[in-house]
Every structure is written in structure tokens, then in C-alpha cells.
Enzyme design. Structure first.
Site, PDB file in Angstrom:
ATOM      1  N   THR A  36      48.312  96.968   3.641  1.00 14.31           N
ATOM      2  CA  THR A  36      49.198  97.816   3.920  1.00 14.31           C
ATOM      3  C   THR A  36      49.024  98.795   5.217  1.00 14.31           C
ATOM      4  OG1 THR A  36      50.162  97.681   1.976  1.00 14.31           O
ATOM      5  CG2 THR A  36      51.056  99.468   3.167  1.00 14.31           C
ATOM      6  N   GLU A  44      53.207 101.460  13.977  1.00 11.46           N
ATOM      7  CA  GLU A  44      52.952 102.616  14.770  1.00 11.46           C
ATOM      8  C   GLU A  44      52.713 102.187  16.240  1.00 11.46           C
ATOM      9  OE1 GLU A  44      51.069 106.057  13.682  1.00 11.46           O
ATOM     10  OE2 GLU A  44      50.807 105.405  11.633  1.00 11.46           O
ATOM     11  N   HIS A  70      56.309  97.577   2.217  1.00 12.62           N
ATOM     12  CA  HIS A  70      55.652  96.295   2.395  1.00 12.62           C
ATOM     13  C   HIS A  70      56.102  95.167   1.471  1.00 12.62           C
ATOM     14  CE1 HIS A  70      51.323  94.594   3.251  1.00 12.62           C
ATOM     15  NE2 HIS A  70      52.070  93.678   3.651  1.00 12.62           N
TER      16      HIS A  70
END
Length: 131
Positions: A36, A44, A70
């Protein structure tokens, strides 16, 4: 910083390698699937790529908030692509909707926030904080 338009988009991709797997980060008994934190890094980077064209020389943007789910596992060898779209701009604070896919399948969704900073002043701020 130039004006950042709502709806500006960016992407970032990587091929999942053994160093990106959950079993390398936490526990060898975990299945060999994308961790994750690596998925979040992909998202990002997509967000930063969405606003890079609008940043002036000497500026960048640091992540200040991430809220993701996720949704699906991704094995090594698959290409993961993060996509980000600017949803709000409030001065130096930029908000994004983010998602990640591993081909045709959506593996993650969420929101993200970044703050535009002046790179030249950051070392001084860190020095003042940590001595």
C-alpha cells in the site's frame, strides 16, 4: 506559483518489482503483492506531476494529507499507473482526487493534499526546527 486550474491532471507509472511488495516491507508471510505505501507513492507522484507545469523555479509541493482505499492486489511484473486531478486550490494548498490502476483494473482510490513550498527556505526551516 502560477494559477493552477481545477481539473489539471497528472500521471505516474511503475512496474511492480520485488522491492515494491508487501512481503518486503512488513512480514515475509504476506503474499507477494504491491504494498500500500508504494501505491500511495505512485498516486502522490501523479499529483505532483499534475501541478509541476504551474510551479515557478525554486518551488515544489509536499504531501500533507492522504486518504486512500487499496481495493485490489497487484503482483510483481504488472504496471501500476497513478492518476490525479486537481479538485480544489486554496492559496498554496492543492487538493486532488487520486486513483491507481494495474491495467484495466482499479486498485486504489482516494484524495490527497499537497502544499506548495519555496525550496530555498526549507533548509532554514528544518534547521530552526531541529537545530
Amino acid at each position: 506559483m502560477q494559477s493552477i486550474p481545477l481539473g489539471a491532471t497528472g500521471s505516474f507509472s511503475l512496474v511492480v518489482m520485488p522491492d515494491h511488495l508487501a512481503s518486503r516491507f512488513k512480514d515475509l508471510t504476506l503474499p507477494p503483492v504491491l504494498a500500500t505505501p508504494v501505491m500511495i507513492m505512485v498516486m502522490e507522484n501523479a499529483a505532483l506531476n499534475a501541478i509541476k507545469p504551474y510551479l515557478d523555479a525554486g518551488e515544489s509541493a509536499l504531501g500533507t494529507r492522504v486518504d486512500v482505499r487499496h481495493l485490489a492486489a497487484t503482483p510483481a511484473g504488472r504496471r501500476v499507473t497513478g492518476e490525479a486531478k486537481v479538485t480544489n486550490v486554496d492559496g498554496r494548498r492543492i487538493e486532488f482526487s487520486i486513483r491507481a490502476t494495474d491495467g484495466a483494473r482499479r486498485i486504489g482510490v482516494g484524495t490527497h493534499e499537497r502544499m506548495v513550498i519555496q525550496l530555498s527556505s526549507y533548509p532554514e526551516r528544518l534547521k530552526a526546527k531541529f537545530g
